[in-house]
Structure formats: structure tokens, C-alpha cells
Design a protein around this motif. Structure first.
Motif, short mmCIF file in Angstrom:
data_model
loop_
_atom_site.label_atom_id
_atom_site.label_comp_id
_atom_site.label_asym_id
_atom_site.label_seq_id
_atom_site.Cartn_x
_atom_site.Cartn_y
_atom_site.Cartn_z
N ILE A 256 33.10 38.24 44.25
CA ILE A 256 34.17 38.92 43.84
C ILE A 256 33.65 40.12 43.23
CG2 ILE A 256 36.08 39.16 42.07
CD1 ILE A 256 36.06 36.93 44.21
N TYR A 257 34.21 41.57 43.57
CA TYR A 257 33.83 42.61 43.23
C TYR A 257 34.82 43.16 42.27
CZ TYR A 257 30.90 43.73 47.41
OH TYR A 257 30.01 43.91 48.14
N VAL A 258 34.35 43.87 41.12
CA VAL A 258 35.18 44.35 39.89
C VAL A 258 34.65 45.81 39.57
CG1 VAL A 258 35.09 42.05 38.87
CG2 VAL A 258 33.34 43.63 38.22
N HIS A 259 35.48 46.60 38.99
CA HIS A 259 35.43 47.76 38.62
C HIS A 259 34.43 47.90 37.28
CE1 HIS A 259 38.49 47.93 35.77
NE2 HIS A 259 39.13 47.46 36.47
N LYS A 260 33.91 49.06 36.97
CA LYS A 260 32.92 49.16 36.08
C LYS A 260 33.65 48.90 34.33
CE LYS A 260 33.49 54.20 35.67
NZ LYS A 260 32.64 55.67 36.01
N PHE A 261 34.84 49.18 34.38
CA PHE A 261 35.61 49.07 32.97
C PHE A 261 36.15 47.60 33.01
CE2 PHE A 261 36.49 53.35 34.43
CZ PHE A 261 36.07 54.13 33.46
N THR A 262 35.84 46.68 33.76
CA THR A 262 36.13 45.21 33.67
C THR A 262 35.34 44.59 32.54
OG1 THR A 262 36.46 45.07 36.02
CG2 THR A 262 36.39 43.07 34.76
N SER A 263 35.93 43.93 31.59
CA SER A 263 35.40 43.39 30.46
C SER A 263 34.35 42.37 30.74
CB SER A 263 36.36 42.91 29.26
OG SER A 263 37.03 41.68 29.89
N ARG B 148 49.81 55.30 32.78
CA ARG B 148 48.21 55.86 33.24
C ARG B 148 47.78 55.34 34.64
NH1 ARG B 148 44.87 55.48 27.74
NH2 ARG B 148 46.32 57.09 26.59
N ALA B 149 48.77 54.38 35.22
CA ALA B 149 48.50 53.74 36.53
C ALA B 149 49.80 53.37 37.26
CB ALA B 149 47.53 52.73 36.29
N ALA B 150 50.67 54.56 37.24
CA ALA B 150 52.31 54.23 37.80
C ALA B 150 52.34 54.75 39.15
CB ALA B 150 52.95 54.95 36.94
N CYS B 151 51.56 53.92 39.95
CA CYS B 151 51.59 54.58 41.35
C CYS B 151 52.93 54.06 42.05
CB CYS B 151 50.58 53.43 42.07
SG CYS B 151 50.63 51.75 42.24
N LEU B 152 53.78 53.06 41.46
CA LEU B 152 55.25 52.87 42.29
C LEU B 152 56.21 53.62 41.71
CD1 LEU B 152 54.79 48.71 41.79
CD2 LEU B 152 54.54 50.26 44.09
N THR C 72 46.61 59.35 40.97
CA THR C 72 45.19 59.72 40.81
C THR C 72 45.00 59.77 39.15
OG1 THR C 72 45.84 62.09 40.81
CG2 THR C 72 45.41 61.19 42.79
N GLY C 73 43.66 59.65 38.95
CA GLY C 73 43.46 59.66 37.45
C GLY C 73 42.43 58.38 37.41
N ASP C 74 41.77 58.34 36.23
CA ASP C 74 40.89 57.21 35.73
C ASP C 74 41.54 55.76 35.61
OD1 ASP C 74 42.07 57.57 33.36
OD2 ASP C 74 40.22 58.37 32.44
N LEU C 75 42.90 55.72 35.57
CA LEU C 75 43.63 54.55 35.54
C LEU C 75 43.22 53.85 34.07
CD1 LEU C 75 43.29 52.93 39.12
CD2 LEU C 75 44.69 55.09 38.29
N ASN C 76 42.84 54.63 33.08
CA ASN C 76 42.15 54.04 31.84
C ASN C 76 43.35 53.56 31.02
OD1 ASN C 76 40.67 53.23 29.72
ND2 ASN C 76 40.47 55.56 29.05
N THR C 77 44.10 52.40 31.15
CA THR C 77 44.91 51.60 30.55
C THR C 77 44.29 50.34 29.79
OG1 THR C 77 47.11 50.53 30.58
CG2 THR C 77 45.79 50.87 32.49
N ILE C 78 44.97 49.67 28.73
CA ILE C 78 44.74 48.46 28.19
C ILE C 78 45.07 47.42 29.06
CG2 ILE C 78 44.45 49.10 25.74
CD1 ILE C 78 46.95 47.65 25.42
N GLY D 240 44.90 44.31 34.38
CA GLY D 240 45.33 43.88 35.60
C GLY D 240 46.36 44.70 36.23
N LEU D 241 46.87 45.74 35.66
CA LEU D 241 47.92 46.52 36.26
C LEU D 241 47.27 48.00 36.71
CD1 LEU D 241 51.02 45.73 34.05
CD2 LEU D 241 50.02 44.65 36.03
N ALA D 242 46.04 48.28 36.40
CA ALA D 242 45.29 49.42 36.44
C ALA D 242 44.92 49.81 37.94
CB ALA D 242 44.15 49.59 35.64
N CYS D 243 46.09 50.08 38.71
CA CYS D 243 45.82 50.21 40.25
C CYS D 243 46.57 51.72 40.63
CB CYS D 243 46.76 49.22 40.90
SG CYS D 243 45.94 47.34 40.52
#
Length: 420
Positions: free
Chosen positions: A147-154, A270-274, A289-295, A298-301
């Protein structure tokens, strides 16, 4: 710095003109929910998750009924995601052995089936919940997973994936970077990717993932009937790439056609692609676009699921984007309910639709949204708590310590629907 509004709204008038969506017919054909639920009910730990009625809160904010499908204890994994991952793995294996009839979850573990299938390593990119579900299902069936996760994953989310048997790899980038990297590495290593988003040449498995989620709505309808109810009038559904929302909207559009509920997508601002795709207005999905930095991890896409977008563009009556404090409000309201209402322990991504609904109903500035959607004292609204507190430390930061506070100008102390 300008304080962000709790609610940014864009309507989709097109949805009212679509009586029968080709995308719904393609991805959610008649009988698919019965098929997916038949599979899930054979998983030994399966049980129906609760549909909770928040009657006091509904009265307080001025609607008739408020139901929350609580996925906090789905197969003890804390999220609905396992429904999609497990069904996609099941269908992948069936396809490899010629799609025999009558196979259950238990049949996949039989020695003769394993011999036919051989060794498979299942791979996925995740913000936490999807990866945990894929890892769990793969482990239950005796397969490896990575499983691949991004660097901001807790760390809490990474540990939960690893505890379910997966190898975890951290990617220096966003969730969307992890999706691209796992696909590239899977092609090199012969892994089978199980993704909840699609791209050119890779659609079948994401469709299976979305279809797997329909078990959730099949349960809801059975639960509503047992309460003497028929159908919600409104559904607010949170979205990352859009697969959960598309499964909800596809299920109800297939079941009720033009008489379906009003349906609204809710995203982090901050991750409102739709939302962004709807703003562009050409009917196609577009990246945010952006860093998708939201609490709302699970929706940071930033990249929509194109097949989910096809369903949402046909069926979503509106799109909402919210700052993090809207989710924080939903978390606190669920954790400290009105007297007589049940507790709901919701993570950041699971709580945002509750927070959004409350702001829309409580603030007079959003009266035009209420009128556009027909939200009033007769409305029966359905939400899904899609995850429990999968990051316990951040949950305590928000709920115990008051993190992500609501700006003063948007706080409601005297509810406009309550007199005296």
C-alpha cells in the motif's frame, strides 16, 4: 487574510433534466446491489452497521428527519472502504478463474482455487481507509499486499494498514502522486492494482469498487423500511475522488429514477476537484491543484475519478466546498449530541457533511441554497459517517482541544428555527 465562508455552493441544473442517466445504467445496473450484498454477507465478520436517527438535531435545525449511516465499525476496520476493496478483489479473482457461478468469500480460500489463481500481490494507493480495506481483504484470503501512502499520512493510519498485513511505502507527494507511483511500480513488478479511481485503460476494477459500496445503501433501504420510511428526500455525501458519492447517487438514481432524492456533493475547499470541475462547466472532470492540505485526509484528492464524475454530473443537484472548521463542527456535534440523540464518533472526513448541512440550515445567508434544494421541515436527510476517528490524536485535537474553531461571525447560539 480573508476568512473562508463555511459554504461555497454551485448548482447543477442539468441533473434535474436527466431522467435516466447512461452512466448510472452502465455502472449500477439493476440487481448489482443484491449481488454485492450477497458477497459481503458471506464474510464471517459481516454485520449490518447502524442507521442512527438524530431526531433532536433534525428538529433543532429545521428538518423533518436526519439519518446517519454509521460506518465506524464496518468489519472492525473503522470505514466503509473495505466494502469496495474486498468486492473488487473478489471479482478480480473470479475473472482469473473464468467467472464460475455461486462463489463466496470462503470459496476463494479453497486450495484448488488458490492453485488456479496463483500468487497475487494486491497494490493500492490510499489516504488510509481504502488501503486498510485492501490489506485486510488480501490478508484474509492469503495474498500479499503493498500500500502506497503520501507523506502527510499520519502514523496512526500507516500503522493500521501495516497491522492488517500490508507492506506500506510512503511517497514524497500527495495522494494523487501515490496513485501514479503505485501504478507505475505495479506494471514493473506484476502487482494487481486495486484503485478506487480510474484512468484511461483502467476502469473495470474502480467500477467494482464503486459497486461494492452499494451494500451500504442496500442496508440503509432495508433499515428505512423497518422504520416505516420509504426513501430520503435529500442525500449529502462527502467526496474525495467521488467514488462514494457516485455509488450513493447511482444506487438511488437506479432505484428511484426521476423520483430520486435531491443529492449534494460535499468537499474540502483545499481539495475541491469535483466542485472545480463543475465550475469549469464543460462537463469534464478537472484536476484541482495545490498541496491538498486539509484535515480531511480521506478527501484530500486533486484528481477526480472520471467514471464517478460521469455519474455525479448526471445526478448531483449541487456541489459544496467547505473549510476544515466545518468538518470540525460535525465532529464535535456527533461526539457531544443533543440529549436523546445517539453518539457518532466521526473522523474528519466522516463528519464534514453533517457540518455542512448544519451551516446551510442555521445561517440565513444560505436561505437561497435551502430554497434551491427544497430543504424544509418536511425534509428527510441521509448522511453517511464514512469513518471513525482513524487518527485518534487529531480527533482529540479537534474535539477535546477545540481545534479548527468556527470563526465568530459564523457561530450560531440562538437557532433561527427555535423560538422561546
Amino acid at each position: 487574510m480573508t476568512t473562508p465562508e463555511p459554504i461555497s455552493w454551485i448548482a447543477n441544473p442539468r441533473a434535474a433534466t436527466i431522467r435516466h442517466s447512461p452512466a448510472v445504467a452502465r455502472y449500477f445496473p439493476a440487481g448489482i446491489a443484491e449481488k454485492t450484498r450477497a458477497f459481503h454477507t458471506h464474510i464471517p465478520a459481516y454485520h449490518v452497521t447502524p442507521l442512527k436517527s438524530l431526531n433532536r438535531l433534525a428538529s433543532m435545525i429545521g428538518i423533518g428527519k436526519l439519518w446517519v449511516k454509521d460506518e465506524a465499525d464496518r468489519l472492525s476496520l473503522g470505514s466503509f472502504k473495505v466494502l469496495g476493496g474486498s468486492y473488487a478483489i473478489y471479482q478480480t479473482i473470479l475473472k482469473r478463474i473464468g467467472n464460475p457461478e455461486g462463489f463466496t468469500f470462503a470459496d476463494l480460500n479453497k486450495p484448488e482455487v488458490r492453485k488456479m489463481v496463483g500468487d497475487i500481490t494486491f497494490a493500492a494507493a490510499t489516504d488510509g481507509n481504502h488501503g486498510r480495506g485492501v490489506a485486510w481483504a488480501a490478508t484474509q484470503l492469503g495474498f500479499k499486499s503493498i500500500i502506497y501512502v503520501h507523506k502527510f499520512t499520519s502514523e496512526a493510519r500507516i500503522n493500521a494498514i501495516a497491522q492488517n498485513g500490508a507492506q506500506v511505502k510512503v511517497i514524497d507527494g500527495t495522494y494523487d502522486d501515490a496513485v501514479r507511483q503505485v501504478n507505475e511500480d505495479a506494471q514493473k513488478n506484476g502487482w494487481q492494482v486495486v484503485s478506487d479511481t480510474s484512468w484511461e485503460g483502467y476502469e473495470e476494477i474502480p467500477v467494482w469498487v464503486m459497486q461494492g459500496y452499494t451494500t451500504l445503501y442496500s442496508e440503509i433501504q432495508q433499515q428505512l423500511v423497518s422504520m416505516g420510511e420509504f426513501c430520503p428526500t435529500h442525500i449529502f455525501m462527502q467526496a474525495g475522488v467521488g467514488s462514494l458519492a457516485a455509488s450513493a447517487f447511482g444506487f438511488y438514481a437506479s432505484l428511484f429514477a426521476p423520483a430520486r432524492p435531491k443529492m449534494v456533493v460535499v468537499e474540502p475547499d483545499r481539495a475541491a476537484c469535483l466542485f472545480h470541475s463543475m465550475e469549469v462547466g464543460d462537463g469534464k472532470p478537472h484536476s484541482f491543484t495545490g498541496d491538498l492540505n486539509t484535515i480531511m485526509a480521506g478527501l484530500a484528492c486533486g484528481d477526480p475519478n472520471p467514471i464517478a464524475w460521469d455519474v455525479l454530473y448526471d445526478c448531483a443537484d449541487g456541489f459544496v466546498k467547505c473549510p476544515d472548521y466545518v468538518s470540525a463542527k460535525g465532529m464535535r456535534v456527533g461526539g457531544v449530541p443533543l440529549h436523546g440523540d445517539p453518539y457518532i464518533i466521526a473522523g474528519e472526513s466522516g463528519a464534514v457533511s453533517l457540518g455542512a448541512l448544519m451551516f446551510i440550515m442555521e445561517l440565513d445567508r444560505y436561505r437561497p441554497i435551502r430554497e434551491a434544494l427544497g430543504l424544509d421541515a418536511n425534509s428527510r436527510v441521509l448522511l453517511v459517517n464514512s469513518e471513525r476517528n482513524t487518527d485518534p490524536d487529531d480527533y482529540r485535537r479537534v474535539v477535546w482541544d477545540g481545534g479548527d474553531q468556527i470563526p465568530k461571525q459564523f457561530r450560531v447560539y440562538k437557532n433561527p428555527f427555535m423560538e422561546g
